[in-house]
Design a protein around this motif. Structure first.
Motif, PDB file in Angstrom:
ATOM      1  N   UNK A   1     -33.898  76.874 -19.794  1.00 58.32           N
ATOM      2  CA  UNK A   1     -33.039  76.658 -19.110  1.00 58.32           C
ATOM      3  C   UNK A   1     -32.650  76.442 -17.866  1.00 58.32           C
ATOM      4  N   UNK A   2     -33.666  76.663 -17.128  1.00 67.40           N
ATOM      5  CA  UNK A   2     -33.574  75.942 -15.275  1.00 67.40           C
ATOM      6  C   UNK A   2     -33.386  74.255 -15.390  1.00 67.40           C
ATOM      7  N   UNK A   3     -34.513  73.850 -16.627  1.00 66.54           N
ATOM      8  CA  UNK A   3     -34.196  72.299 -16.863  1.00 66.54           C
ATOM      9  C   UNK A   3     -32.583  71.596 -16.970  1.00 66.54           C
ATOM     10  N   UNK A   4     -32.342  72.775 -18.144  1.00 67.05           N
ATOM     11  CA  UNK A   4     -30.823  72.875 -18.553  1.00 67.05           C
ATOM     12  C   UNK A   4     -29.587  72.273 -17.091  1.00 67.05           C
ATOM     13  N   UNK A   5     -30.718  73.480 -16.145  1.00 64.73           N
ATOM     14  CA  UNK A   5     -29.206  74.085 -14.936  1.00 64.73           C
ATOM     15  C   UNK A   5     -29.930  72.745 -13.711  1.00 64.73           C
ATOM     16  N   UNK A   6     -31.083  72.378 -13.987  1.00 61.34           N
ATOM     17  CA  UNK A   6     -31.791  70.945 -13.448  1.00 61.34           C
ATOM     18  C   UNK A   6     -31.080  69.388 -13.620  1.00 61.34           C
ATOM     19  N   UNK A   7     -30.430  69.645 -15.008  1.00 59.88           N
ATOM     20  CA  UNK A   7     -30.051  68.197 -15.376  1.00 59.88           C
ATOM     21  C   UNK A   7     -28.542  68.230 -15.172  1.00 59.88           C
ATOM     22  N   UNK A   8     -27.864  69.736 -14.780  1.00 55.03           N
ATOM     23  CA  UNK A   8     -26.014  69.650 -15.375  1.00 55.03           C
ATOM     24  C   UNK A   8     -25.692  68.677 -13.908  1.00 55.03           C
ATOM     25  N   UNK A   9     -25.047  67.824 -14.194  1.00 45.51           N
ATOM     26  CA  UNK A   9     -24.374  66.781 -13.590  1.00 45.51           C
ATOM     27  C   UNK A   9     -23.169  67.815 -12.097  1.00 45.51           C
ATOM     28  N   UNK A  10     -22.500  69.061 -12.407  1.00 47.15           N
ATOM     29  CA  UNK A  10     -22.196  69.346 -11.804  1.00 47.15           C
ATOM     30  C   UNK A  10     -22.529  69.701 -10.313  1.00 47.15           C
ATOM     31  N   UNK A  11     -24.305  70.378 -10.805  1.00 43.18           N
ATOM     32  CA  UNK A  11     -25.024  70.873  -9.605  1.00 43.18           C
ATOM     33  C   UNK A  11     -25.367  69.772  -8.949  1.00 43.18           C
ATOM     34  N   UNK A  12     -25.698  69.886  -7.365  1.00 42.27           N
ATOM     35  CA  UNK A  12     -27.045  68.755  -6.361  1.00 42.27           C
ATOM     36  C   UNK A  12     -27.962  68.611  -6.912  1.00 42.27           C
ATOM     37  N   UNK A  13     -28.010  67.642  -7.848  1.00 43.70           N
ATOM     38  CA  UNK A  13     -29.521  66.648  -8.086  1.00 43.70           C
ATOM     39  C   UNK A  13     -30.788  67.668  -7.367  1.00 43.70           C
ATOM     40  N   UNK A  14     -31.455  68.827  -7.326  1.00 41.07           N
ATOM     41  CA  UNK A  14     -32.496  68.833  -6.559  1.00 41.07           C
ATOM     42  C   UNK A  14     -33.682  69.587  -7.521  1.00 41.07           C
ATOM     43  N   UNK A  15     -33.375  69.368  -8.727  1.00 40.84           N
ATOM     44  CA  UNK A  15     -34.146  69.978  -9.404  1.00 40.84           C
ATOM     45  C   UNK A  15     -34.868  69.094 -10.534  1.00 40.84           C
ATOM     46  N   UNK A  16     -33.728  68.490 -11.566  1.00 38.84           N
ATOM     47  CA  UNK A  16     -35.082  67.282 -12.755  1.00 38.84           C
ATOM     48  C   UNK A  16     -35.471  65.962 -11.916  1.00 38.84           C
ATOM     49  N   UNK A  17     -36.568  65.362 -12.330  1.00 34.16           N
ATOM     50  CA  UNK A  17     -37.146  64.191 -11.798  1.00 34.16           C
ATOM     51  C   UNK A  17     -36.313  63.579 -12.176  1.00 34.16           C
ATOM     52  N   UNK A  18     -34.860  62.695 -11.663  1.00 34.22           N
ATOM     53  CA  UNK A  18     -34.579  61.874 -12.277  1.00 34.22           C
ATOM     54  C   UNK A  18     -34.755  61.290 -10.801  1.00 34.22           C
ATOM     55  N   UNK A  19     -34.543  59.535 -10.532  1.00 32.00           N
ATOM     56  CA  UNK A  19     -34.599  58.532  -9.644  1.00 32.00           C
ATOM     57  C   UNK A  19     -33.465  58.307  -9.465  1.00 32.00           C
ATOM     58  N   UNK A  20     -33.265  57.743  -8.183  1.00 35.39           N
ATOM     59  CA  UNK A  20     -32.252  57.212  -8.274  1.00 35.39           C
ATOM     60  C   UNK A  20     -31.235  56.609  -8.819  1.00 35.39           C
ATOM     61  N   UNK A  21     -30.540  56.287  -9.350  1.00 36.76           N
ATOM     62  CA  UNK A  21     -29.542  55.124 -10.284  1.00 36.76           C
ATOM     63  C   UNK A  21     -28.671  54.438 -10.010  1.00 36.76           C
ATOM     64  N   UNK A  22     -28.348  54.176  -7.956  1.00 40.94           N
ATOM     65  CA  UNK A  22     -27.053  52.979  -8.003  1.00 40.94           C
ATOM     66  C   UNK A  22     -28.098  52.184  -6.758  1.00 40.94           C
ATOM     67  N   UNK A  23     -29.083  51.823  -7.997  1.00 44.17           N
ATOM     68  CA  UNK A  23     -30.203  50.248  -8.039  1.00 44.17           C
ATOM     69  C   UNK A  23     -30.128  49.031  -8.132  1.00 44.17           C
ATOM     70  N   UNK A  24     -29.468  48.009  -7.397  1.00 46.56           N
ATOM     71  CA  UNK A  24     -29.622  46.860  -7.887  1.00 46.56           C
ATOM     72  C   UNK A  24     -30.288  46.721  -9.535  1.00 46.56           C
ATOM     73  N   UNK A  25     -31.450  46.715  -9.297  1.00 45.27           N
ATOM     74  CA  UNK A  25     -32.443  46.267 -10.675  1.00 45.27           C
ATOM     75  C   UNK A  25     -31.735  47.289 -11.649  1.00 45.27           C
ATOM     76  N   UNK A  26     -31.511  48.410 -12.107  1.00 47.64           N
ATOM     77  CA  UNK A  26     -30.684  49.556 -12.963  1.00 47.64           C
ATOM     78  C   UNK A  26     -28.804  48.838 -12.908  1.00 47.64           C
ATOM     79  N   UNK A  27     -28.616  47.983 -12.584  1.00 46.00           N
ATOM     80  CA  UNK A  27     -26.718  47.559 -12.872  1.00 46.00           C
ATOM     81  C   UNK A  27     -27.248  46.138 -13.422  1.00 46.00           C
ATOM     82  N   UNK A  28     -28.252  45.571 -13.313  1.00 44.93           N
ATOM     83  CA  UNK A  28     -29.108  44.193 -14.069  1.00 44.93           C
ATOM     84  C   UNK A  28     -29.273  44.618 -14.869  1.00 44.93           C
TER      85      UNK A  28
END
Length: 564
Positions: A153-180
């Motif tokens: 349940x904690x991981x589900x909350x951490x991955x909820x896009x409606x919540x401020x993303x301070x939980x799940x260990x996701x990187x910054x996706x707004x990066x030129x290499x990701x777009x490319x």
């Protein structure tokens, strides 16, 4: 990173069940014990007096919570300590029963022989409130870890896009290499549209394995593409090798860091192995000195620890952020070789190390091949450095096929049986991104970016909370341990829920088997240059500039209540 720290080592993980006479030996009274520990002591007293007899069923977790007035997580923790002490037994779909008297007595004696600290303590033996080392250190008992339903349940909350993303260990996706990458993926998907039944069969596309091997070798990790097996991320690779370990050797004793990433414990238990907690500390990660004492101790009452495998995160420890020193890496390799322990090196955050990038265990094994070396498998992934949606990682077997207990060919067959293969168009896109050098430049850029964001987070919390919060400095990546030593388990649970209600996802320390109260925070998306994710509707993502203010307000409130 700031040098003004309150601690030099990690909180004591929940490594052992409580000592039978712990309240007497430590001078603690029932009123001074944490509430979950009071439940532990009450149930043990009932077992000792015969009120609870061998084989008797205990109340369910939820019923016990209602009867005792504790939170569900506190009851789970109490039952977990009793189970670790061998005093109760968990039965699938049947709850918990009191263990047979002989088993309970044997396990309790073993714990008593090795644990001399108060169960009310939230610190390592030999450490002060914020982790300052004292003049001695005692080895700690080792017990099996468990993972409970609240983790999911904690991981589900951490991955909820409606919540401020301070939980799940996701990187910054707004990066030129990701777009490319996704431009390349669209191009490759079109090229593969005429082959709908094609798979990137194990061990994975030759182009991708060559690109990864060249990238690793260029950055000081000499790697042969023929030693790589592509997986669907590090977690999948972990499950794959643990499954093969079970097939080759049966049920094994697998050492894990505590505190440590709970997904590793889940993989161990899912494959039928026993997870054994090995202490970890801030700044240094795995406590190699403590491991050596446990492996080599000579005590008639408590035999030396035996392990079949050990999973270690030498760089960017999750959640404490520590990093093994080079001497400790050499020491760990020698210990594993001496005791025939398979080492599994988790390198998911290693490329994001900041100022000090140490040689990987695989590098040292390669450099010193003339010395006795253990079997070693390294796990890597693009999930933490690039984008978890790539669903791509790798296993690197550093020893020749004939010398490995988990041969590459057997792993390839198991990988084929477990999903056939992967998406060839993603393999092609990744290989082009890596070969072009864009991935390497991306990693260098994100190191600097994450260092700034972590420093911003730490400065904000330190200014607002002062000595009431413990912020050990990470060695890399974007995860920050936020120790809250004055909070008890039920208060941390309440804080976690209040943050969720305020639209902020975090992960509580209890998920990582950390006994000291705290939260794991993710600073990856706290960039001052990005106030909102334009890829999502504005009403779904909290504005970045007030996340820290709201987080701090709730922390201040919880700490004030804890001190009261």
């Amino acid at each position: 990173m700031s040098s003004a720290e309150h601690a030099s080592s990690a909180s004591r993980p929940s490594l052992a069940g409580p000592v039978i006479n712990s309240t007497a030996s430590s001078g603690a009274t029932a009123a001074t014990l944490p509430r979950y520990q009071q439940l532990v002591e009450r149930l043990k007293t009932q077992m000792a007096t015969g009120k609870l007899s061998a084989g008797q069923r205990l109340p369910s977790l939820r019923r016990q919570a209602a009867q005792s007035g504790l939170g569900l997580n506190s009851v789970i923790r109490a039952y977990g300590e009793l189970e670790a002490a061998g005093l109760i037994i968990a039965e699938p779909r049947a709850g918990y029963r009191v263990a047979p008297a002989t088993q309970a007595a044997h396990d309790a004696d073993a714990l008593n022989a090795d644990s001399q600290t108060s169960p009310a303590s939230s610190r390592h033996p030999g450490e002060s409130q914020h982790g300052q080392r004292e003049s001695h250190h005692r080895p700690r008992a080792i017990t099996t870890l468990t993972i409970s339903d609240p983790a999911w349940q904690a991981m589900a909350n951490a991955s909820d896009p409606r919540l401020a993303p301070l939980g799940a260990a996701h990187p910054e996706l707004d990066a030129p290499a990701v777009r490319r990458l996704y431009r390349l993926a669209r191009t490759q998907l079109g090229a593969h549209a005429q082959h709908p039944s094609a798979y990137a069969l194990p061990p994975g596309s030759s182009a991708l394995r060559t690109a990864i091997a060249q990238h690793l070798s260029h950055h000081g990790h000499p790697c042969d593409s023929d030693a790589l097996l592509i997986s669907q991320g590090a977690q999948h690779g972990m499950s794959l090798l643990l499954g093969q370990l079970r097939a080759a050797k049966g049920r094994c004793r697998v050492g894990v860091e505590a505190p440590g990433y709970f997904g590793i414990v889940a993989a161990i238990e899912a494959q039928g192995h026993q997870a054994i907690a090995i202490p970890a500390r801030a700044h240094q990660g795995l406590d190699v000195a403590a491991l050596e004492r446990l492996l080599e101790r000579h005590d008639d009452k408590t035999p030396a620890l035996t392990l079949d495998a050990l999973i270690v995160t030498a760089d960017g420890h999750n959640p404490l952020g520590g990093q093994l020193s080079t001497p400790d890496r050499h020491r760990l390799l020698a210990l594993a070789a001496c005791h025939a322990i398979l080492l599994v090196e988790n390198t998911t955050f290693a490329e994001l190390s900041f100022d000090t990038r140490q040689p990987w265990l695989a590098d040292l094994a390669h450099r010193h091949a003339d010395r006795p070396m253990p079997a070693l498998i390294s796990l890597g992934s693009f999930s933490k450095t690039l984008d978890p949606r790539t669903r791509c990682g790798w296993l690197w077997l550093s020893r020749p096929e004939q010398e490995s207990p988990l041969g590459l060919q057997a792993m390839i067959r198991a990988r084929w049986a477990n999903g056939m293969g992967d998406m060839p168009w993603m393999h092609a896109a990744l290989s082009e991104l890596i070969t072009s050098g864009d991935y390497g430049r991306h990693v260098q850029r994100m190191r600097r970016c994450y260092a700034r964001r972590l420093e911003r987070l730490r400065a904000h919390l330190s200014a607002a909370l002062g000595d009431s919060v413990w912020l050990p400095p990470p060695s890399g990546g974007y995860l920050q341990w936020c120790g809250l030593p004055s909070l008890e388990a039920h208060q941390l649970e309440q804080l976690h829920q209040e943050l969720l209600n305020a639209g902020i996802a975090t992960l509580p320390g209890s998920l990582f088997n950390a006994e000291q109260s705290g939260l794991r925070l993710n600073a990856a998306q706290l960039g001052e240059e990005v106030t909102q994710n334009a890829a999502r509707p504005s009403d779904e993502i909290p504005r970045q500039q007030d996340i820290l203010a709201r987080l701090t307000a709730h922390l201040q409130k919880a700490l004030a209540q804890g001190e009261g």
